[in-house]
Design a protein around this motif. Structure first.
Motif, PDB file in Angstrom:
ATOM      1  N   ARG A 181       0.714  -1.399   0.071  1.00  0.00           N
ATOM      2  CA  ARG A 181      -0.011  -0.091  -0.002  1.00  0.00           C
ATOM      3  C   ARG A 181       0.890   1.328   0.028  1.00  0.00           C
ATOM      4  NH1 ARG A 181      -5.099  -1.353   3.708  1.00  0.00           N
ATOM      5  NH2 ARG A 181      -4.644  -3.318   3.428  1.00  0.00           N
TER       6      ARG A 181
ATOM      7  N   ASP B 253      -4.464  13.832   7.283  1.00  0.00           N
ATOM      8  CA  ASP B 253      -4.872  14.125   6.113  1.00  0.00           C
ATOM      9  C   ASP B 253      -4.459  13.065   4.977  1.00  0.00           C
ATOM     10  OD1 ASP B 253      -6.424  16.125   6.948  1.00  0.00           O
ATOM     11  OD2 ASP B 253      -4.726  17.425   6.651  1.00  0.00           O
TER      12      ASP B 253
ATOM     13  N   GLU C  15      -4.834   7.138   0.527  1.00  0.00           N
ATOM     14  CA  GLU C  15      -4.235   5.941  -0.130  1.00  0.00           C
ATOM     15  C   GLU C  15      -4.421   5.990  -1.620  1.00  0.00           C
ATOM     16  OE1 GLU C  15      -5.857   2.185   1.346  1.00  0.00           O
ATOM     17  OE2 GLU C  15      -4.918   1.169  -0.214  1.00  0.00           O
TER      18      GLU C  15
ATOM     19  N   ILE D  54      -3.647   4.378  -5.283  1.00  0.00           N
ATOM     20  CA  ILE D  54      -3.391   2.979  -5.813  1.00  0.00           C
ATOM     21  C   ILE D  54      -3.024   3.217  -7.382  1.00  0.00           C
ATOM     22  CG2 ILE D  54      -4.717   0.829  -6.562  1.00  0.00           C
ATOM     23  CD1 ILE D  54      -6.560   1.256  -4.272  1.00  0.00           C
TER      24      ILE D  54
ATOM     25  N   PRO E 158      -9.363   8.931   0.164  1.00  0.00           N
ATOM     26  CA  PRO E 158      -9.146   9.623   1.319  1.00  0.00           C
ATOM     27  C   PRO E 158      -9.346   8.909   2.404  1.00  0.00           C
ATOM     28  CG  PRO E 158     -11.262  10.468   0.454  1.00  0.00           C
ATOM     29  CD  PRO E 158     -10.697   9.493  -0.662  1.00  0.00           C
ATOM     30  N   ARG E 159      -8.215   8.684   3.525  1.00  0.00           N
ATOM     31  CA  ARG E 159      -8.425   7.767   4.699  1.00  0.00           C
ATOM     32  C   ARG E 159      -8.278   8.492   5.789  1.00  0.00           C
ATOM     33  NH1 ARG E 159     -10.244   3.195   2.747  1.00  0.00           N
ATOM     34  NH2 ARG E 159      -8.730   1.929   1.561  1.00  0.00           N
ATOM     35  N   GLY E 160      -7.830  10.029   6.080  1.00  0.00           N
ATOM     36  CA  GLY E 160      -7.730  10.542   7.311  1.00  0.00           C
ATOM     37  C   GLY E 160      -6.529  10.321   8.233  1.00  0.00           C
TER      38      GLY E 160
ATOM     39  N   VAL F 285     -11.972   6.387  -8.200  1.00  0.00           N
ATOM     40  CA  VAL F 285     -11.861   5.391  -7.308  1.00  0.00           C
ATOM     41  C   VAL F 285     -12.276   3.937  -7.911  1.00  0.00           C
ATOM     42  CG1 VAL F 285     -11.827   4.330  -5.094  1.00  0.00           C
ATOM     43  CG2 VAL F 285     -11.650   6.909  -5.277  1.00  0.00           C
ATOM     44  N   GLU F 286     -13.516   4.089  -8.155  1.00  0.00           N
ATOM     45  CA  GLU F 286     -14.138   2.837  -8.542  1.00  0.00           C
ATOM     46  C   GLU F 286     -13.288   2.280  -9.865  1.00  0.00           C
ATOM     47  OE1 GLU F 286     -15.522   5.716  -8.530  1.00  0.00           O
ATOM     48  OE2 GLU F 286     -16.660   5.451  -6.587  1.00  0.00           O
TER      49      GLU F 286
ATOM     50  N   LEU G 259     -10.176   0.444  -8.591  1.00  0.00           N
ATOM     51  CA  LEU G 259     -10.254  -0.608  -7.948  1.00  0.00           C
ATOM     52  C   LEU G 259     -10.649  -1.866  -8.937  1.00  0.00           C
ATOM     53  CD1 LEU G 259     -12.486   0.711  -4.956  1.00  0.00           C
ATOM     54  CD2 LEU G 259     -10.125  -0.323  -4.952  1.00  0.00           C
TER      55      LEU G 259
ATOM     56  N   GLN H 251      -7.312  -2.730 -10.611  1.00  0.00           N
ATOM     57  CA  GLN H 251      -6.380  -3.499  -9.346  1.00  0.00           C
ATOM     58  C   GLN H 251      -6.850  -4.807  -9.330  1.00  0.00           C
ATOM     59  OE1 GLN H 251      -7.140  -2.502  -5.296  1.00  0.00           O
ATOM     60  NE2 GLN H 251      -4.882  -2.367  -4.854  1.00  0.00           N
TER      61      GLN H 251
ATOM     62  N   ARG I 126      -6.528   3.578  12.394  1.00  0.00           N
ATOM     63  CA  ARG I 126      -6.816   4.802  11.950  1.00  0.00           C
ATOM     64  C   ARG I 126      -8.239   5.336  13.016  1.00  0.00           C
ATOM     65  NH1 ARG I 126     -10.120   3.676   6.608  1.00  0.00           N
ATOM     66  NH2 ARG I 126     -10.447   6.011   6.769  1.00  0.00           N
ATOM     67  N   VAL I 127      -7.755   6.442  13.284  1.00  0.00           N
ATOM     68  CA  VAL I 127      -8.352   7.305  14.380  1.00  0.00           C
ATOM     69  C   VAL I 127      -9.293   8.467  13.849  1.00  0.00           C
ATOM     70  CG1 VAL I 127      -7.066   6.517  16.125  1.00  0.00           C
ATOM     71  CG2 VAL I 127      -6.608   8.800  14.763  1.00  0.00           C
TER      72      VAL I 127
ATOM     73  N   ASP J  63     -10.405  12.210  12.929  1.00  0.00           N
ATOM     74  CA  ASP J  63      -9.626  13.501  12.669  1.00  0.00           C
ATOM     75  C   ASP J  63      -9.624  14.191  13.982  1.00  0.00           C
ATOM     76  OD1 ASP J  63      -9.403  12.476  10.154  1.00  0.00           O
ATOM     77  OD2 ASP J  63     -10.601  14.184   8.994  1.00  0.00           O
TER      78      ASP J  63
ATOM     79  N   ASN K 241      -7.712  20.929   7.822  1.00  0.00           N
ATOM     80  CA  ASN K 241      -8.133  19.600   7.728  1.00  0.00           C
ATOM     81  C   ASN K 241      -9.382  19.705   6.412  1.00  0.00           C
ATOM     82  OD1 ASN K 241      -6.944  18.188   9.202  1.00  0.00           O
ATOM     83  ND2 ASN K 241      -8.036  18.461  10.864  1.00  0.00           N
ATOM     84  N   SER K 242      -9.552  18.798   5.781  1.00  0.00           N
ATOM     85  CA  SER K 242     -10.715  18.623   4.822  1.00  0.00           C
ATOM     86  C   SER K 242     -11.535  17.391   5.143  1.00  0.00           C
ATOM     87  CB  SER K 242     -10.155  18.453   3.210  1.00  0.00           C
ATOM     88  OG  SER K 242      -9.419  17.329   3.380  1.00  0.00           O
TER      89      SER K 242
ATOM     90  N   VAL L  70     -15.399  11.547   8.888  1.00  0.00           N
ATOM     91  CA  VAL L  70     -14.712  10.455   9.270  1.00  0.00           C
ATOM     92  C   VAL L  70     -15.410   9.257   9.935  1.00  0.00           C
ATOM     93  CG1 VAL L  70     -14.345  11.296  11.617  1.00  0.00           C
ATOM     94  CG2 VAL L  70     -12.563   9.929  10.616  1.00  0.00           C
TER      95      VAL L  70
ATOM     96  N   VAL M  31     -16.408   7.316   7.010  1.00  0.00           N
ATOM     97  CA  VAL M  31     -15.183   6.628   6.419  1.00  0.00           C
ATOM     98  C   VAL M  31     -15.108   5.451   7.069  1.00  0.00           C
ATOM     99  CG1 VAL M  31     -12.948   7.095   5.648  1.00  0.00           C
ATOM    100  CG2 VAL M  31     -14.502   8.806   5.411  1.00  0.00           C
TER     101      VAL M  31
ATOM    102  N   TYR N 100     -14.102  -0.349   0.714  1.00  0.00           N
ATOM    103  CA  TYR N 100     -13.185   0.152  -0.195  1.00  0.00           C
ATOM    104  C   TYR N 100     -11.668  -1.045  -0.261  1.00  0.00           C
ATOM    105  CZ  TYR N 100     -14.520   4.654  -1.029  1.00  0.00           C
ATOM    106  OH  TYR N 100     -15.551   5.633  -1.601  1.00  0.00           O
TER     107      TYR N 100
ATOM    108  N   TYR O 128      -9.206  -4.091   0.191  1.00  0.00           N
ATOM    109  CA  TYR O 128      -9.089  -5.052  -0.666  1.00  0.00           C
ATOM    110  C   TYR O 128      -9.901  -6.423  -0.561  1.00  0.00           C
ATOM    111  CZ  TYR O 128      -4.912  -2.394  -1.289  1.00  0.00           C
ATOM    112  OH  TYR O 128      -4.350  -1.290  -1.620  1.00  0.00           O
TER     113      TYR O 128
END
Lengths: 138, 125
Positions: free
Chosen positions: A32, A51, A54, A56, A66-68, A98-99, A102, A105, B70-71, B73, B107-108, B113, B116, B123, B125
């Motif tokens: 990753r 911020d 990920e 790919i 976006p993952r944070g 993204v779709e 994926l 991938q 992952r936590v 924001d 932050n955006s 969060v 997500v 998302y 794998y």
């Protein structure tokens, strides 16, 4: 990353301190790629990324998710590097949704598995041992 | 603000834990220690392929099996407040090694969060 002092030991903490609050690319053992701002680290090179996205890659295409905030356990990191903000938009790659990435991938993974299966079959027919299963090779 | 103090601050909050084998655990952090061992409550476990799910009322995760956490924001802001409170309590200035420098970088997408985090398996794998 230019705080190398002759005679001083190379330590992760000495080399990472300059990267704090910079945008980094981090590659994990599972392949990753994470892009985020390094906010903190410790003596194990555990990292805090803010911020984070990920990214790919498949061929010349890439997609961002976006993952944070991430707290990454240091032992899973293969490499990390600062991103040159002036040059990051010049890469000859095209961004796709993204779709789409994926799907690409998954297709790539399935194609690789088919190739691997075929190769193992051919080797087996020739009398080679094929009990080696690919791990992450680290 | 070290990674493990961020984890401490995240106690009581939702988080996602991915293990080295790809399994993920979504739940509220109850407790953690200096080895990154965790206890979670109200957990949803997901298989590495992302096609099987289990609900666990609580679970314990040994720190050395973890790939990443992952936590939300918001935790970053809370850890800053914690630091200020601590500084006031001790009455001393100065910053710890590796401490966060002044804010920077807005932050955006905050507030999304939780969505997500709980939709991550879509998302994965």
């Amino acid at each position: 990353m230019d705080n190398f002092v002759p005679g001083a030991f190379f330590t992760t903490s000495a080399s990472l301190v300059d990267s704090v609050d910079r945008k980094l690319l981090v590659v994990l053992r599972d392949g990753r790629k994470l892009i985020g701002v390094l906010r903190s680290f410790d003596q194990f090179a555990n990292l805090v990324l803010q911020d984070t996205i990920e990214r790919i890659y498949v061929g010349d295409a890439y997609g961002d998710i976006p993952r944070g905030i991430f707290i990454i356990r240091g032992e899973n990191v293969v490499l990390l590097g600062e991103i040159d903000l002036d040059k990051e938009d010049e890469v000859p790659l095209r961004q796709v949704p993204v779709e789409e990435i994926l799907i690409a991938q998954r297709e790539e993974m399935e194609a690789r598995q088919r190739r691997e299966k075929l190769k193992n079959k051919l080797l087996h027919d020739q009398g080679f041992s094929v009990d080696f299963t690919e791990t992450d090779l680290y | 603000m070290l990674p493990l103090s961020l984890l401490n601050t995240a106690q009581g909050h939702p988080m996602l834990v991915e293990l080295k084998n790809g399994e993920t655990f979504n739940g509220h952090l109850v407790n953690c220690d200096n080895w990154m061992n965790l206890t979670l409550r109200e957990v949803i476990q997901t298989s590495p392929e992302g096609n099987r799910f289990w609900r666990l009322p609580e679970c314990y995760i040994r720190g050395n099996t973890i790939k990443y956490l992952r936590v939300p924001d918001e935790i970053i802001e809370m850890v800053k407040e914690d630091a200020v409170r601590q500084r006031q309590a001790t009455g001393g200035g100065g910053r710890g090694r590796g401490g966060s420098r002044s804010g920077g970088g807005g932050n955006s997408g905050r507030g999304e969060v939780f969505d997500v985090i709980f939709n991550i398996s879509y998302y994965d794998y």
